[in-house]
Design a protein around this motif. Structure first.
Motif, mmCIF file in Angstrom:
data_model
loop_
_atom_site.group_PDB
_atom_site.id
_atom_site.type_symbol
_atom_site.label_atom_id
_atom_site.label_comp_id
_atom_site.label_asym_id
_atom_site.label_seq_id
_atom_site.Cartn_x
_atom_site.Cartn_y
_atom_site.Cartn_z
ATOM 1 N N LEU A 111 -41.867 3.466 -12.154
ATOM 2 C CA LEU A 111 -42.994 2.586 -11.869
ATOM 3 C C LEU A 111 -43.846 3.110 -10.714
ATOM 4 O O LEU A 111 -45.068 2.936 -10.701
ATOM 5 C CB LEU A 111 -42.490 1.177 -11.531
ATOM 6 N N ALA A 112 -43.199 3.743 -9.742
ATOM 7 C CA ALA A 112 -43.924 4.205 -8.551
ATOM 8 C C ALA A 112 -44.608 5.547 -8.742
ATOM 9 O O ALA A 112 -45.594 5.847 -8.062
ATOM 10 C CB ALA A 112 -42.958 4.297 -7.365
ATOM 11 N N ALA A 113 -44.100 6.379 -9.648
ATOM 12 C CA ALA A 113 -44.560 7.769 -9.758
ATOM 13 C C ALA A 113 -46.025 7.847 -10.165
ATOM 14 O O ALA A 113 -46.507 7.092 -11.006
ATOM 15 C CB ALA A 113 -43.697 8.519 -10.763
ATOM 16 N N ARG A 114 -46.731 8.769 -9.525
ATOM 17 C CA ARG A 114 -48.109 9.069 -9.880
ATOM 18 C C ARG A 114 -48.321 10.554 -9.646
ATOM 19 O O ARG A 114 -47.536 11.201 -8.920
ATOM 20 C CB ARG A 114 -49.091 8.246 -9.052
ATOM 21 N N PRO A 115 -49.329 11.163 -10.252
ATOM 22 C CA PRO A 115 -49.535 12.603 -10.063
ATOM 23 C C PRO A 115 -49.717 12.944 -8.589
ATOM 24 O O PRO A 115 -50.396 12.233 -7.847
ATOM 25 C CB PRO A 115 -50.814 12.883 -10.866
#
Length: 241
Positions: A111-115
């Motif tokens: 849920l937290a991961a982003r590029p």
């Protein structure tokens, strides 16, 4: 614990001017001015009720600013929604961890991961205990593991500024050392860190400078070695030796 870096000469990542905020009961911050450079760790100390957590929550957008300016890399954030502030590069590790008990570690990370620079793999390399507990629900984790999960969640946004609110609270010394290691890694990666902390050993170990808040205003800021050489001022401002 890692030794803090010397004062940075890098340009400011965070520029706060005249920040005012509070709650229905009244104003808590009374015109805060604050600068943080890339790779700078500032330890923020103060007595209970001084406004430290309110400052962190206001910078994250969870408490609305009544007046003043908050700029991250020159972009005005005061008055923005918390989600937009997070996307701009501000990550909060809140007091009390605030993980979701019924989600697994893997679900939190997804849920937290982003590029960005911090991937799930990189975070698990830094915090290997979480890799071992990936299939466990957050409610099954120890307090220290929950704190590492809260830190991992913040890192996965690849922030420019990390706000750490009492990260050592209730943790064993070995886990506090892990927190110090993470902060040192952020510092070395050029991330600005505002560390609100009661554990002076942790603050002294990782912060290049120490600031003290009193009645909603920053009243003192000096390099950490200078603060440590001046116990009379520490006692006057904090009531500690």
């Amino acid at each position: 614990m890692s030794e803090p870096a010397s004062e940075s000469s890098a340009p400011s990542v965070l520029e706060v001017r005249g920040l005012v905020s509070g709650y229905d009961r009244g104003t808590v911050l009374h015109g805060v001015d604050l600068d943080l450079a890339a790779g700078e760790v500032l330890g923020l100390l103060g007595r209970n009720g001084a406004g430290k957590s309110t400052l962190v929550m206001t910078l994250a957008g969870l408490v609305p600013a009544g007046a003043g300016s908050v700029r991250l890399d020159g972009r005005e954030l005061a008055g923005q929604r918390p989600d937009r502030i997070a996307r701009a590069g501000v990550a909060l590790v809140p007091q009390g961890r605030r993980v979701w008990a019924t989600l697994t570690v893997s679900e939190h990370l997804a849920l937290a991961a982003r590029p960005g620079a911090w991937t799930v793999g990189a975070v698990l390399d830094l915090l290997p205990r979480l890799a071992e507990r990936r299939r466990h629900y957050a409610g099954q984790l120890s307090g220290g593991e929950q704190q590492m999960l809260a830190v991992a969640r913040a890192l996965l946004t690849s922030p420019r500024l990390v706000l750490l609110d009492e990260p050592s609270e209730g943790l064993a010394p070995a886990v506090v050392d892990q927190v110090a290691g993470v902060v040192a890694t952020l510092r070395d990666e050029g991330v600005a860190v505002l560390l609100v902390e009661q554990d002076l050993h942790l603050a002294f170990a990782v912060a290049g400078e120490i600031a003290v808040m009193e009645k909603g205003v920053l009243v003192h800021r000096v390099p950490t070695p200078e603060f440590r050489r001046d116990p009379a001022t520490a006692h006057r401002l904090l009531g500690v030796a």
